[in-house]
Design a protein around this motif. Sequence first.
Motif, PDB file in Angstrom:
ATOM      1  N   LEU A 205      35.513  41.467  51.790  1.00  0.00           N
ATOM      2  CA  LEU A 205      35.944  40.095  52.045  1.00  0.00           C
ATOM      3  C   LEU A 205      36.089  39.323  50.736  1.00  0.00           C
ATOM      4  CD1 LEU A 205      36.698  37.966  54.095  1.00  0.00           C
ATOM      5  CD2 LEU A 205      34.268  37.364  54.302  1.00  0.00           C
ATOM      6  N   ALA A 206      35.129  39.492  49.832  1.00  0.00           N
ATOM      7  CA  ALA A 206      35.211  38.814  48.529  1.00  0.00           C
ATOM      8  C   ALA A 206      36.423  39.306  47.742  1.00  0.00           C
ATOM      9  CB  ALA A 206      33.929  39.048  47.738  1.00  0.00           C
ATOM     10  N   ILE A 207      36.701  40.600  47.805  1.00  0.00           N
ATOM     11  CA  ILE A 207      37.846  41.157  47.079  1.00  0.00           C
ATOM     12  C   ILE A 207      39.152  40.555  47.603  1.00  0.00           C
ATOM     13  CG2 ILE A 207      39.191  43.262  46.704  1.00  0.00           C
ATOM     14  CD1 ILE A 207      36.501  44.798  46.696  1.00  0.00           C
ATOM     15  N   ILE A 208      39.288  40.500  48.919  1.00  0.00           N
ATOM     16  CA  ILE A 208      40.518  39.980  49.518  1.00  0.00           C
ATOM     17  C   ILE A 208      40.694  38.498  49.197  1.00  0.00           C
ATOM     18  CG2 ILE A 208      41.641  39.473  51.719  1.00  0.00           C
ATOM     19  CD1 ILE A 208      40.327  42.075  52.785  1.00  0.00           C
ATOM     20  N   LEU A 209      39.632  37.730  49.323  1.00  0.00           N
ATOM     21  CA  LEU A 209      39.714  36.304  49.015  1.00  0.00           C
ATOM     22  C   LEU A 209      40.106  36.074  47.561  1.00  0.00           C
ATOM     23  CD1 LEU A 209      36.633  34.972  51.004  1.00  0.00           C
ATOM     24  CD2 LEU A 209      39.023  34.369  51.419  1.00  0.00           C
ATOM     25  N   ASN A 210      39.579  36.872  46.665  1.00  0.00           N
ATOM     26  CA  ASN A 210      39.928  36.730  45.253  1.00  0.00           C
ATOM     27  C   ASN A 210      41.386  37.111  44.996  1.00  0.00           C
ATOM     28  OD1 ASN A 210      37.834  35.714  43.386  1.00  0.00           O
ATOM     29  ND2 ASN A 210      36.580  37.333  44.281  1.00  0.00           N
ATOM     30  N   GLU A 211      41.901  38.077  45.728  1.00  0.00           N
ATOM     31  CA  GLU A 211      43.315  38.419  45.580  1.00  0.00           C
ATOM     32  C   GLU A 211      44.208  37.276  46.045  1.00  0.00           C
ATOM     33  OE1 GLU A 211      42.989  43.308  46.029  1.00  0.00           O
ATOM     34  OE2 GLU A 211      43.727  42.100  47.703  1.00  0.00           O
ATOM     35  N   PHE A 212      43.867  36.682  47.170  1.00  0.00           N
ATOM     36  CA  PHE A 212      44.635  35.525  47.637  1.00  0.00           C
ATOM     37  C   PHE A 212      44.506  34.352  46.643  1.00  0.00           C
ATOM     38  CE2 PHE A 212      44.439  37.210  52.143  1.00  0.00           C
ATOM     39  CZ  PHE A 212      45.813  37.362  52.263  1.00  0.00           C
TER      40      PHE A 212
ATOM     41  N   ASP B  64      26.991  37.644  53.239  1.00  0.00           N
ATOM     42  CA  ASP B  64      25.850  37.694  52.306  1.00  0.00           C
ATOM     43  C   ASP B  64      26.328  38.073  50.909  1.00  0.00           C
ATOM     44  OD1 ASP B  64      24.015  36.977  54.214  1.00  0.00           O
ATOM     45  OD2 ASP B  64      23.355  39.024  54.637  1.00  0.00           O
ATOM     46  N   GLU B  65      27.174  39.087  50.848  1.00  0.00           N
ATOM     47  CA  GLU B  65      27.717  39.525  49.556  1.00  0.00           C
ATOM     48  C   GLU B  65      28.540  38.415  48.918  1.00  0.00           C
ATOM     49  OE1 GLU B  65      28.645  41.870  46.289  1.00  0.00           O
ATOM     50  OE2 GLU B  65      27.221  42.341  47.897  1.00  0.00           O
ATOM     51  N   LEU B  66      29.332  37.760  49.734  1.00  0.00           N
ATOM     52  CA  LEU B  66      30.199  36.689  49.245  1.00  0.00           C
ATOM     53  C   LEU B  66      29.386  35.530  48.670  1.00  0.00           C
ATOM     54  CD1 LEU B  66      33.109  35.568  49.056  1.00  0.00           C
ATOM     55  CD2 LEU B  66      32.791  34.642  51.363  1.00  0.00           C
TER      56      LEU B  66
ATOM     57  N   ASN C  60      26.206  37.352  45.861  1.00  0.00           N
ATOM     58  CA  ASN C  60      26.477  38.273  44.745  1.00  0.00           C
ATOM     59  C   ASN C  60      27.878  38.180  44.157  1.00  0.00           C
ATOM     60  OD1 ASN C  60      23.871  39.470  45.119  1.00  0.00           O
ATOM     61  ND2 ASN C  60      24.701  40.670  46.817  1.00  0.00           N
ATOM     62  N   SER C  61      28.719  37.348  44.721  1.00  0.00           N
ATOM     63  CA  SER C  61      30.118  37.329  44.286  1.00  0.00           C
ATOM     64  C   SER C  61      30.540  35.943  43.828  1.00  0.00           C
ATOM     65  CB  SER C  61      31.036  37.780  45.441  1.00  0.00           C
ATOM     66  OG  SER C  61      30.709  39.076  45.879  1.00  0.00           O
ATOM     67  N   CYS C  62      31.656  35.907  43.132  1.00  0.00           N
ATOM     68  CA  CYS C  62      32.313  34.651  42.754  1.00  0.00           C
ATOM     69  C   CYS C  62      33.718  34.655  43.330  1.00  0.00           C
ATOM     70  CB  CYS C  62      32.376  34.508  41.236  1.00  0.00           C
ATOM     71  SG  CYS C  62      30.821  34.016  40.473  1.00  0.00           S
ATOM     72  N   LEU C  63      34.197  33.459  43.636  1.00  0.00           N
ATOM     73  CA  LEU C  63      35.598  33.291  43.987  1.00  0.00           C
ATOM     74  C   LEU C  63      36.254  32.597  42.810  1.00  0.00           C
ATOM     75  CD1 LEU C  63      35.478  32.235  47.759  1.00  0.00           C
ATOM     76  CD2 LEU C  63      35.903  34.493  46.767  1.00  0.00           C
ATOM     77  N   GLY C  64      37.054  33.338  42.072  1.00  0.00           N
ATOM     78  CA  GLY C  64      37.623  32.771  40.860  1.00  0.00           C
ATOM     79  C   GLY C  64      36.544  32.464  39.840  1.00  0.00           C
ATOM     80  N   LEU C  65      36.439  31.198  39.461  1.00  0.00           N
ATOM     81  CA  LEU C  65      35.468  30.782  38.451  1.00  0.00           C
ATOM     82  C   LEU C  65      34.162  30.281  39.052  1.00  0.00           C
ATOM     83  CD1 LEU C  65      37.825  28.792  36.023  1.00  0.00           C
ATOM     84  CD2 LEU C  65      37.116  31.192  35.873  1.00  0.00           C
TER      85      LEU C  65
END
Length: 358
Positions: free
Chosen positions: A100-107, A12-14, A17-22
């Motif tokens: 999960l969003a933080i980890i995906l953005n790091e990758f 839900d957060e991903l 409320n979140s972005c992956l990169g741009l």
Amino acid sequence: MGISPCLKKHFDELCLNSCLGLSSISYNDITPYNSADFIIKVPYAGKKLKWDILFDPDDFTFPPDFDFNDDCFLADPDLEILEQNAPSLENWNLDNPKMLAIILNEFLEYYKKLQIEKLKIENIYSRYYEEYEDLISGDHIKPEDVQVSVDSSNMIIFLIEIKLDLTALIEYCNDLELLDLDSNIQLKITINKMDGSNTKSYIQYPPQMEHLFGDHPALPKFGKEVPIKEYVAAVNEMLTQKISHITEGCRLRKEFIRSIYALCRSYTVEVDTKHFTRIIILAKHQEYSCLVTIIAGNKFPQEKPIIKLSSIYCQEGKSCNKILPKYQYNTALGPDKNAYNLVKSLPQLICQMKQHKC
């Protein structure tokens, strides 16, 4: 099979409320294999990377495993590389929905780093690495605003976020009231040949803005003689002018509809107070009345409003309407004067409807 309840808050957060990169993603980009394993389509440089996320179904407190389905990206990851580039993976916390969003953005940031390194190291791409460095060296475009992709066919993609001031546009266009001021326009540049002889560019607006821009405007010409930084500046200038033009049109349309309403307040049937594109009044002349719908479109004031007359005397089940092809309108007069002239001419205009036959 759906997502395990203890993971749902992470997705839900991903998605909400979140972005992956741009870019952002939706639940349509997530496909569960089962309640613990998923494939996620990660947006990057205008394409979708398909990454597998694999949880331990017996204990979701363990960090997930990842399979990136890419022989060139963490196919056999070294522990030190993971610690350096995805430090949050080791600190996985099931109770923190942002993890999960933080980890995906790091990758994703590490993926981008490797793409830029490829651009830098391989001689065939040297020109475009220099252009990338030049692009991010100015005040307007930062490294975090750009994604670069280099594929096996030697095609290079630059996805560039262009930040514009939308404050005035939001002020006059009420349908943009929910648009985040940080929402940005993305420019995608595809280079198919390294000499720059085969290039394409495409622009993507936030969904809330698409109807205002209508068909995508013709972009400035981009070719091998045009540096990317110079091209981005030209696109920025074009968009700035376009937004200024749209903002002024919204302001004038709002002024026009408000002027009509002020002159016809007592017999106004309906007025669009959100987009200010339409007002309906019940006009009367010599005991004859009819509905007058005045529509100011997105190209107002360059295009005159549509005037539709509708009879209120026709037999039940019949609808008699007439669009007026000609009436007094002059762009140079401004919205207030045109509104005054239109209302003043209404008695003469509705006479055309009085003579109609069903």
